[in-house]
Design a protein around this motif. Structure first.
Motif, PDB file in Angstrom:
ATOM      1  N   SER A 132       0.776  -1.230  -0.007  1.00 11.42           N
ATOM      2  CA  SER A 132       0.142   0.075  -0.117  1.00 11.42           C
ATOM      3  C   SER A 132       0.980   1.199   0.063  1.00 11.42           C
ATOM      4  CB  SER A 132      -0.819  -0.001   1.265  1.00 11.42           C
ATOM      5  OG  SER A 132      -1.628   1.213   1.233  1.00 11.42           O
ATOM      6  N   CYS A 191      -5.399   2.307  -1.816  1.00 10.87           N
ATOM      7  CA  CYS A 191      -6.468   1.990  -1.166  1.00 10.87           C
ATOM      8  C   CYS A 191      -7.050   0.508  -1.077  1.00 10.87           C
ATOM      9  CB  CYS A 191      -7.640   2.673  -1.936  1.00 10.87           C
ATOM     10  SG  CYS A 191      -7.311   4.748  -1.492  1.00 10.87           S
ATOM     11  N   MET A 195      -7.208  -1.364   2.462  1.00  9.29           N
ATOM     12  CA  MET A 195      -8.216  -1.753   2.933  1.00  9.29           C
ATOM     13  C   MET A 195      -8.053  -3.336   3.478  1.00  9.29           C
ATOM     14  SD  MET A 195     -11.992  -2.220   1.269  1.00  9.29           S
ATOM     15  CE  MET A 195     -11.281  -3.328  -0.236  1.00  9.29           C
ATOM     16  N   MET A 214      -6.325  -3.323   6.778  1.00 12.29           N
ATOM     17  CA  MET A 214      -7.095  -2.926   7.763  1.00 12.29           C
ATOM     18  C   MET A 214      -7.962  -4.249   8.074  1.00 12.29           C
ATOM     19  SD  MET A 214      -6.530   0.039   8.817  1.00 12.29           S
ATOM     20  CE  MET A 214      -7.791  -0.188   9.865  1.00 12.29           C
ATOM     21  N   LEU A 246     -16.608  -1.485   6.432  1.00  7.24           N
ATOM     22  CA  LEU A 246     -15.019  -1.022   5.832  1.00  7.24           C
ATOM     23  C   LEU A 246     -15.181  -1.466   4.348  1.00  7.24           C
ATOM     24  CD1 LEU A 246     -12.070   0.127   6.017  1.00  7.24           C
ATOM     25  CD2 LEU A 246     -11.356  -2.527   6.183  1.00  7.24           C
ATOM     26  N   VAL A 247     -15.270  -2.505   3.742  1.00 11.46           N
ATOM     27  CA  VAL A 247     -15.401  -3.140   2.363  1.00 11.46           C
ATOM     28  C   VAL A 247     -16.477  -2.423   1.580  1.00 11.46           C
ATOM     29  CG1 VAL A 247     -16.038  -5.062   0.720  1.00 11.46           C
ATOM     30  CG2 VAL A 247     -14.466  -5.166   2.997  1.00 11.46           C
ATOM     31  N   VAL A 289     -15.565   1.757   1.653  1.00 18.24           N
ATOM     32  CA  VAL A 289     -14.330   1.836   0.748  1.00 18.24           C
ATOM     33  C   VAL A 289     -14.390   1.641  -0.661  1.00 18.24           C
ATOM     34  CG1 VAL A 289     -12.011   1.296   0.286  1.00 18.24           C
ATOM     35  CG2 VAL A 289     -12.642   1.838   2.861  1.00 18.24           C
ATOM     36  N   SER A 290     -15.196   0.387  -1.039  1.00 20.58           N
ATOM     37  CA  SER A 290     -15.440  -0.010  -2.449  1.00 20.58           C
ATOM     38  C   SER A 290     -16.546   1.020  -2.955  1.00 20.58           C
ATOM     39  CB  SER A 290     -16.255  -1.358  -2.349  1.00 20.58           C
ATOM     40  OG  SER A 290     -15.264  -2.178  -1.769  1.00 20.58           O
TER      41      SER A 290
END
Length: 177
Positions: A70, A124, A128, A131, A156-157, A160-161
């Motif tokens: 990342s 990103c 993710m 994370m 989160l998914v 962020v997605s």
């Protein structure tokens, strides 16, 4: 109707502003990478009461790998953006009377900005993934049925997605128009 000079001024300043924004966001994400790295300590117990939910060393190793990848993508993206900004600023400085106007190869600028955007998106995605590993280390493994972990990962998914879809759509639109 705008003159070519006015159009060039607006285009150059918009590109520099976009590149500034990209570098600033990448800097914030890079800070998150180092926060994640600080959580990769061996033998850490999760907040789940079952020891079977504690993450193994493999999860911590994956966390570090994802964080490093990342960071690499964010650094790539920032360096490309900074290089483009440098080129724009150097081209602008050649003529004192035309401070905000640069004669640039628009194809090089577009592809450079797209490369920078792709680097940010990939950064990103790996952030993710890292994370997810932080969540598993702190809240318990997903495989052991930790509700807290599952809810945190799903949130989160999803968020962020969704944000990445908007960003990618906007970047592609800007690239072609």
């Amino acid at each position: 109707m705008t003159s070519p000079e006015t159009s060039s001024v607006a285009t150059t300043s918009v590109h520099v502003s976009a590149l500034d924004g990209l570098v600033n966001v990448n800097s914030l994400f890079t800070i998150a990478v180092f926060v994640g790295l600080s959580l990769a300590t061996p033998g850490q117990h999760s907040l789940e009461l079952r020891s079977s939910c504690d993450a193994s060393a493999d999860v911590a190793k994956k966390l570090i790998v994802f964080e490093v990848v990342s960071f690499s993508f964010f650094l790539f993206s920032s360096l490309v953006a900074q290089g483009l900004k440098l080129a724009l600023n150097l081209l602008n400085s050649k003529d004192v009377d035309e401070i905000f106007r640069a004669h640039i190869n628009i194809k090089v600028l577009r592809w450079g900005m797209m490369a920078s955007a792709v680097g940010s998106v990939m950064g990103c995605l790996f952030l993710m993934l890292s994370m997810v590993n932080v969540i598993q280390i702190r809240l318990g493994l997903l495989s052991c049925g930790s509700k807290s972990s599952a809810q945190a990962v799903a949130t989160l998914v999803t968020l962020v997605s969704s944000a990445l879809l908007v960003y990618i759509s906007t970047a592609i639109y800007a690239f072609w128009h």
